[in-house]
Scaffold this active site. Structure first.
Site, mmCIF file in Angstrom:
data_model
loop_
_atom_site.group_PDB
_atom_site.id
_atom_site.type_symbol
_atom_site.label_atom_id
_atom_site.label_comp_id
_atom_site.label_asym_id
_atom_site.label_seq_id
_atom_site.Cartn_x
_atom_site.Cartn_y
_atom_site.Cartn_z
ATOM 1 N N GLU A 141 0.828 -1.219 0.000
ATOM 2 C CA GLU A 141 0.000 0.000 0.000
ATOM 3 C C GLU A 141 0.856 1.260 0.000
ATOM 4 O OE1 GLU A 141 -3.059 0.123 3.049
ATOM 5 O OE2 GLU A 141 -4.468 -0.718 1.605
ATOM 6 N N HIS A 169 8.335 -26.672 0.547
ATOM 7 C CA HIS A 169 7.587 -27.767 -0.082
ATOM 8 C C HIS A 169 6.460 -27.241 -0.953
ATOM 9 C CE1 HIS A 169 9.572 -30.986 2.317
ATOM 10 N NE2 HIS A 169 9.908 -29.918 3.014
ATOM 11 N N LYS A 195 -13.896 0.625 -3.632
ATOM 12 C CA LYS A 195 -14.934 1.028 -2.678
ATOM 13 C C LYS A 195 -16.072 1.735 -3.418
ATOM 14 C CE LYS A 195 -11.716 1.743 1.144
ATOM 15 N NZ LYS A 195 -11.063 2.734 1.972
HETATM 16 O O1 PA5 Z 1 -3.132 1.624 5.765
HETATM 17 C C1 PA5 Z 1 -4.284 1.989 5.677
HETATM 18 O O2 PA5 Z 1 -4.629 3.150 5.926
HETATM 19 C C2 PA5 Z 1 -5.390 1.025 5.307
HETATM 20 O O3 PA5 Z 1 -4.906 -0.265 5.075
HETATM 21 C C3 PA5 Z 1 -6.426 0.975 6.412
HETATM 22 O O4 PA5 Z 1 -5.846 0.525 7.597
HETATM 23 C C4 PA5 Z 1 -7.612 0.084 6.059
HETATM 24 O O5 PA5 Z 1 -8.144 0.450 4.823
HETATM 25 C C5 PA5 Z 1 -8.698 0.207 7.113
HETATM 26 O O6 PA5 Z 1 -9.147 1.522 7.226
HETATM 27 P P1 PA5 Z 1 -9.928 2.039 8.472
HETATM 28 O O7 PA5 Z 1 -9.069 1.896 9.660
HETATM 29 O O8 PA5 Z 1 -10.244 3.460 8.167
HETATM 30 O O9 PA5 Z 1 -11.175 1.209 8.607
#
Ligand code: PA5
Length: 480
Positions: free
Chosen positions: A332, A353, A471
Site C-alpha cells: 500500500e 515444499h 470502494k
Molecule cells: O493503511 C491503511 O490506511 C489502510 O490499510 C487501512 O488501515 C484500512 O483500509 C482500514 O481503514 P480504516 O481503519 O479506516 O477502517
C-alpha cells in the site's frame, strides 16, 4: 526471595546482506555509492515529521509520519505523567477488559487489524485460544472479524459467542467484548461486522445498553461514523488513532497496544524495542544502519538486477503474520504509479515444499530476505528413540538426540547453500529471539524502511489512493 528481577535482554537485531553481494545481485561498492541518497532519504523522512507538525503538508498531499517518534512519545508521557498518559489509559482499559471477559473480538481490516494479528501470533502462546483461562494467565481469547464479508466465517465466530443464536450464560468464561477498530470509521467490511456483533453482544448483556457500552471499545479517529456511534452507545472508553498516523503505521497506537495488552503482551517492552530501532536509525552511519542497509540492498536488487519480488522468508511459524502485515505495508505504501516491488511472505521450511522449487529454479526476479531467529523461547525438543515396538524402520536412529533448533539450523544453512549455488540472492534479518523487544525493533525497522524507500525513489509512502476505486464501484452496486 530476591526483589531484584533480572533485566530482560535487549539484544539488537542485525541485517546481513553478504550473500546478496556473493550472488552478484548487488555490488558492495554500488551500495556504498548509494550512501548519500540513503542519507538524504533518511533526512527527508525525519523532516516529514517537522513538516507535518508545522502543518506543512502540500494541498492534497497525504502525510502521516507521526508513527516515527510515537514510541518515544508514549514512553516519555508514561514515565513523566503516568496517570494522564495514553499508555496508562490503554493499560487500565486492558486490565478492566481482561478481568471482565474471556474473549475479545477485534473488528477491523488492513492496518486496523494486521498489526494486532502480527503481535498476537509472534508474542503469545501459539495455541493461546485453545488453552483454558488459567493457562492463559487469565487473559481472554482473541478473535478477528470485520476484515472481510465472508458469511461462513462470521457465522463461525457467532457460533462461538452465541451458539445456536442464543446468548451464552453470564459467567466470566461466557462473557466477551468487542474492540471496533477503524481510523476512518466508515470502512464497510468493519462497519457491517460491527452492526452484526453489536446486536449479538446486546443480546448477551440482556438488552442493557449500559452494559453493552462497557464491553464495546472503539478505537478510531477523532471524528467519523464510528466516533458518532461510540457516543450514541455511550462507550466510556474510546481510544484515538492520532492524526498523522496512517492505518498501516498504527500498530503502536491503541490499535495494536490495547488488544496486545489485553492478551498479556508487554507493550512497554514493545515500545522500548521500537524506540531502540529509532535511535539506531537516527544515529548510525549509513554503513551500520540496519534500516538504510536494508533499503539500499532491496532497492539496488530491484533496479540493477530486476528483483521485483521480495520474499520475506520467516523461519518461524510465529512470524507469518508479521510477514502478512509487512506485505500490506509495502504494497500500500510503495505500489503506486506503476512502481513498487511485490512483497511475498513465506514460512520456511513449510513453503520449501510449495514455493521452494520456484525460488530455486524459477524466474530470476526475487530477493529472499530470511527472518531468522537465534534461539527458541521454549526448551529444546530432541528426537526420541522409536521405542521397543519397532526397529529403525523410519531410518532416523542416527539422529536421535538432535534437537528441533539443530534441524532447523541445518535446513537454514542447507537452503541458503542451495540458493547461493544457483546465485539466488538471500539476505538475513537476524532476530536474537522472538520477544516483545525484538518484535518492537523489527516492526519499527520495517515501517522506517518503507518510508525511507518511498523518499529514495520519489513515491509518497503515505495514503493509498488506489484502494478507493473498488470502494466506489462496490458502493455503486449496493446503492445504485
Ligand atoms: O493503511 C491503511 O490506511 C489502510 O490499510 C487501512 O488501515 C484500512 O483500509 C482500514 O481503514 P480504516 O481503519 O479506516 O477502517
Amino acid at each position: 526471595m530476591s526483589v531484584i528481577r533480572p533485566k530482560p535482554p535487549e539484544d539488537p537485531i542485525q541485517y546481513d546482506p553478504s550473500a546478496v553481494f556473493a550472488a552478484g545481485t548487488v555490488s558492495r561498492p554500488k551500495l556504498d555509492a548509494l550512501a548519500a541518497p540513503l542519507d538524504a532519504a533518511r533526512t527527508e523522512s525525519l523532516a516529514d515529521l517537522d513538516r507535518w507538525r508545522g502543518g506543512g503538508a502540500k494541498a492534497g498531499e497525504a502525510l502521516d509520519p507521526a508513527f516515527i517518534d510515537l514510541p518515544e512519545r508514549l514512553l516519555a508521557d508514561y514515565n513523566t505523567k503516568r496517570p494522564e498518559s495514553e499508555l496508562f489509559a490503554i493499560l487500565q482499559a486492558a486490565r478492566r477488559i481482561r478481568d471482565a471477559v474471556d474473549r475479545v473480538v477485534v473488528l477491523g481490516i488492513g492496518g486496523s487489524y494486521m498489526g494486532t494479528r502480527a503481535l498476537f501470533e509472534a508474542c503469545c502462546h501459539p495455541f493461546h485460544n485453545e488453552l483454558p483461562r488459567g493457562e492463559r494467565g487469565g487473559r481472554p481469547r482473541l478473535s478477528f472479524e470485520g476484515f472481510n464479508m465472508d458469511n461462513d466465517s462470521a457465522q463461525g465466530l457467532l457460533d462461538l459467542v452465541a451458539p445456536h443464536g442464543k446468548p451464552r450464560g453470564d459467567d466470566l468464561l461466557d462473557r466477551w467484548a468487542a474492540l471496533v477498530v477503524s481510523k476512518s470509521g466508515g470502512t464497510l467490511e468493519t462497519a457491517v461486522a460491527t452492526r452484526l456483533f453489536l446486536a449479538t453482544l446486546l443480546n448477551a448483556v440482556g438488552g442493557d445498553v449500559r452494559r453493552l457500552a462497557e464491553v464495546v471499545v472503539p478505537v478510531t479517529g477523532k471524528t467519523g461514523r464510528l466516533a458518532d456511534l461510540a457516543k450514541a452507545i455511550g462507550c466510556p472508553e474510546v481510544f484515538d488513532i492520532p492524526d498523522g498516523v496512517g492505518g498501516r503505521f498504527s500498530v503502536f497506537t491503541a490499535v495494536g497496544l490495547l488488544p496486545a495488552s489485553i492478551v498479556g503482551i508487554d507493550v512497554v517492552r514493545l515500545l522500548e524495542g521500537a524506540a531502540a530501532m529509532n535511535r539506531r536509525f537516527r544515529e548510525a552511519p549509513v554503513a551500520d544502519n540496519p534500516v538504510l542497509q536494508y533499503v539500499g540492498v532491496c532497492h539496488l536488487a530491484e533496479v540493477d538486477s530486476g528483483a521485483t519480488v521480495r520474499v520475506l522468508s520467516a523461519w518461524s511459524n510465529r512470524l507469518e503474520a508479521v510477514g502478512l502485515w509487512y506485505d500490506q505495508l509495502l504494497s500500500e505504501s510503495l505500489g503506486k504509479a506503476e512502481k513498487g516491488a511485490t512483497p511475498l511472505t513465506a514460512v520456511t521450511t513449510r513453503d520449501l515444499h510449495s514455493r521452494g522449487q520456484q525460488h530455486q529454479d524459477g524466474r530470476r526476479d526475487k530477493l529472499i530476505t530470511n527472518l531468522v531467529v537465534g534461539e527458541p523461547r521454549r526448551d529444546r525438543l530432541a528426537l526420541p528413540p522409536l521405542g521397543a515396538y519397532a526397529a529403525n524402520q523410519d531410518k532416523l536412529d542416527d539422529l536421535v538426540g538432535r534437537t528441533w533448533p539443530d534441524m532447523l539450523a541445518a535446513a537454514f544453512a542447507g537452503t541458503n547453500e542451495a540458493y547461493a549455488g544457483a546465485k539466488r540472492p538471500t539476505a538475513d534479518i537476524l532476530l536474537p529471539r522472538i520477544d516483545e523487544h525484538v518484535i518492537g525493533q523489527l516492526l519499527q525497522m520495517l515501517m522506517l524502511a518503507t518510508v525511507v524507500e518511498g523518499r529514495l525513489v520519489g513515491t509518497n509512502p503515505y495514503g493509498q489512493p488506489g484502494v478507493e476505486d473498488y470502494k466506489q464501484f462496490m458502493m455503486r452496486r449496493l446503492r445504485p
